[in-house]
Design a protein around this motif. Structure first.
Motif, PDB file in Angstrom:
ATOM      1  N   ILE A  43       0.859  -1.190   0.000  1.00  0.00           N
ATOM      2  CA  ILE A  43       0.000   0.000   0.000  1.00  0.00           C
ATOM      3  C   ILE A  43       0.897   1.242   0.000  1.00  0.00           C
ATOM      4  N   HIS A  44       0.517   2.212  -0.815  1.00  0.00           N
ATOM      5  CA  HIS A  44       1.274   3.459  -0.922  1.00  0.00           C
ATOM      6  C   HIS A  44       0.483   4.628  -0.328  1.00  0.00           C
TER       7      HIS A  44
ATOM      8  N   SER B 212      -3.508   9.115  -0.584  1.00  0.00           N
ATOM      9  CA  SER B 212      -4.109   8.989   0.742  1.00  0.00           C
ATOM     10  C   SER B 212      -3.015   9.000   1.797  1.00  0.00           C
ATOM     11  N   THR B 213      -3.372   9.459   2.989  1.00  0.00           N
ATOM     12  CA  THR B 213      -2.415   9.550   4.082  1.00  0.00           C
ATOM     13  C   THR B 213      -2.338   8.235   4.849  1.00  0.00           C
ATOM     14  N   PHE B 214      -1.346   8.147   5.725  1.00  0.00           N
ATOM     15  CA  PHE B 214      -1.220   6.977   6.594  1.00  0.00           C
ATOM     16  C   PHE B 214      -2.509   6.733   7.370  1.00  0.00           C
TER      17      PHE B 214
ATOM     18  N   PHE C  52      -4.666   4.624  -3.421  1.00  0.00           N
ATOM     19  CA  PHE C  52      -5.781   5.425  -2.903  1.00  0.00           C
ATOM     20  C   PHE C  52      -6.506   4.563  -1.887  1.00  0.00           C
ATOM     21  N   ASP C  53      -7.010   5.163  -0.830  1.00  0.00           N
ATOM     22  CA  ASP C  53      -7.512   4.371   0.291  1.00  0.00           C
ATOM     23  C   ASP C  53      -8.698   3.473  -0.057  1.00  0.00           C
ATOM     24  N   LEU C  54      -9.450   3.810  -1.093  1.00  0.00           N
ATOM     25  CA  LEU C  54     -10.583   2.960  -1.466  1.00  0.00           C
ATOM     26  C   LEU C  54     -10.129   1.613  -2.018  1.00  0.00           C
ATOM     27  N   ASP C  55      -8.860   1.496  -2.399  1.00  0.00           N
ATOM     28  CA  ASP C  55      -8.350   0.229  -2.920  1.00  0.00           C
ATOM     29  C   ASP C  55      -7.653  -0.619  -1.861  1.00  0.00           C
ATOM     30  N   VAL C  56      -7.526  -0.124  -0.655  1.00  0.00           N
ATOM     31  CA  VAL C  56      -6.883  -0.896   0.406  1.00  0.00           C
ATOM     32  C   VAL C  56      -7.654  -2.200   0.622  1.00  0.00           C
ATOM     33  N   GLY C  57      -6.946  -3.316   0.570  1.00  0.00           N
ATOM     34  CA  GLY C  57      -7.586  -4.614   0.782  1.00  0.00           C
ATOM     35  C   GLY C  57      -8.451  -5.087  -0.369  1.00  0.00           C
TER      36      GLY C  57
END
Length: 243
Positions: free
Chosen positions: A9-10, A19-21, A198-203
């Motif tokens: 994840i970036h 996206s931020t941490f 981008f955070d929507l792609d996490v997991g």
């Protein structure tokens, strides 16, 4: 299949992620992940962060509200010997490293040269994962890579972003078949990564899971169901580093 790990994840530190941490952690909690890993690009990726990004991971908690967190790096393989772009003294400060071939950091070589580059990167004890090894731009000997990965407890990545219709590594849906066949042959474990920018792609591993199902890949060789299996690989690889 139980899927509770995403360690590719970036964040905004990579320069071309958005996206931020804290946004990544929030997204991981929301979908019920048990382990999340931040693997921002190492400095030779254009636009990425300075070496200093990787020296202060001690300030990051390794658990937040029950979610385990690991702080890593996606290294750029920069030659056909498998050299990468962070020195050992900085890699010691990371929890794990992914090593990947990127066309903006190294030219595609012959099949033998690309294979040597990946195998060389596996000799780095901080490298736990080889990122998107099925990238058609860098043809490789999958049998050779799977055999060395198995022997050295290195995980080969099944990269979800490679298999999407707008993915940056077109043709990976074809080459992954040969990667998975080699992993079956040598019983080499793999890890699914979202490669989220981008955070929507996490997991989000839907495309990768579809590929694994289509190829009838054994679930027992996919470590995403068991956080401890990931840490077993990390501990083994780190144990090889000079003290």
């Amino acid at each position: 299949m139980k899927d509770v790990i995403d360690v590719h994840i970036h964040t905004t530190a990579s320069g071309h992620a958005y996206s931020t941490f804290r946004e990544v952690v929030g997204a991981a909690k929301k979908i019920g992940l048990e382990l999340v890993g931040i693997s921002d690009h190492a400095p030779l990726m254009p636009g990425s962060c300075h070496d200093f990004n990787f020296i202060n991971f001690k300030v990051i908690p390794r658990e937040m509200d029950g979610l385990k967190i690991v702080m890593g790096v996606e290294l750029n393989i920069i030659d056909y010997s498998g050299s990468t772009d962070l020195p050992a003294q900085l890699l010691k400060r990371t929890d794990y490293a992914i090593a990947s071939l990127h066309d903006v950091c190294v030219d595609a070589g012959s099949l033998a040269e690309n294979t040597a580059a990946i195998i060389g990167a596996m000799r780095n004890p901080h490298v736990v994962i080889i990122g998107h090894p099925d990238n058609p731009f860098f043809p490789v000997d999958f049998d050779a890579i799977a055999a060395v990965a198995k022997e050295n407890h290195v995980l080969l990545e099944i990269n979800d972003s490679s298999y999407k219709s707008k993915g940056s590594r077109a043709g990976s849906r074809e080459t992954v078949k040969f990667l998975l066949a080699a992993c079956k042959k040598f019983k080499t474990p793999v890890i699914i990564g979202s490669d989220a920018h981008f955070d929507l792609d996490v997991g989000n591993h839907r495309a990768a899971l579809e590929v694994l199902q289509q190829e009838n890949f054994p679930e027992e060789l996919v470590i995403n169901s068991d956080v401890e299996k990931f840490f077993e690989h990390v501990r083994f690889r780190k144990s090889l580093a000079p003290k």
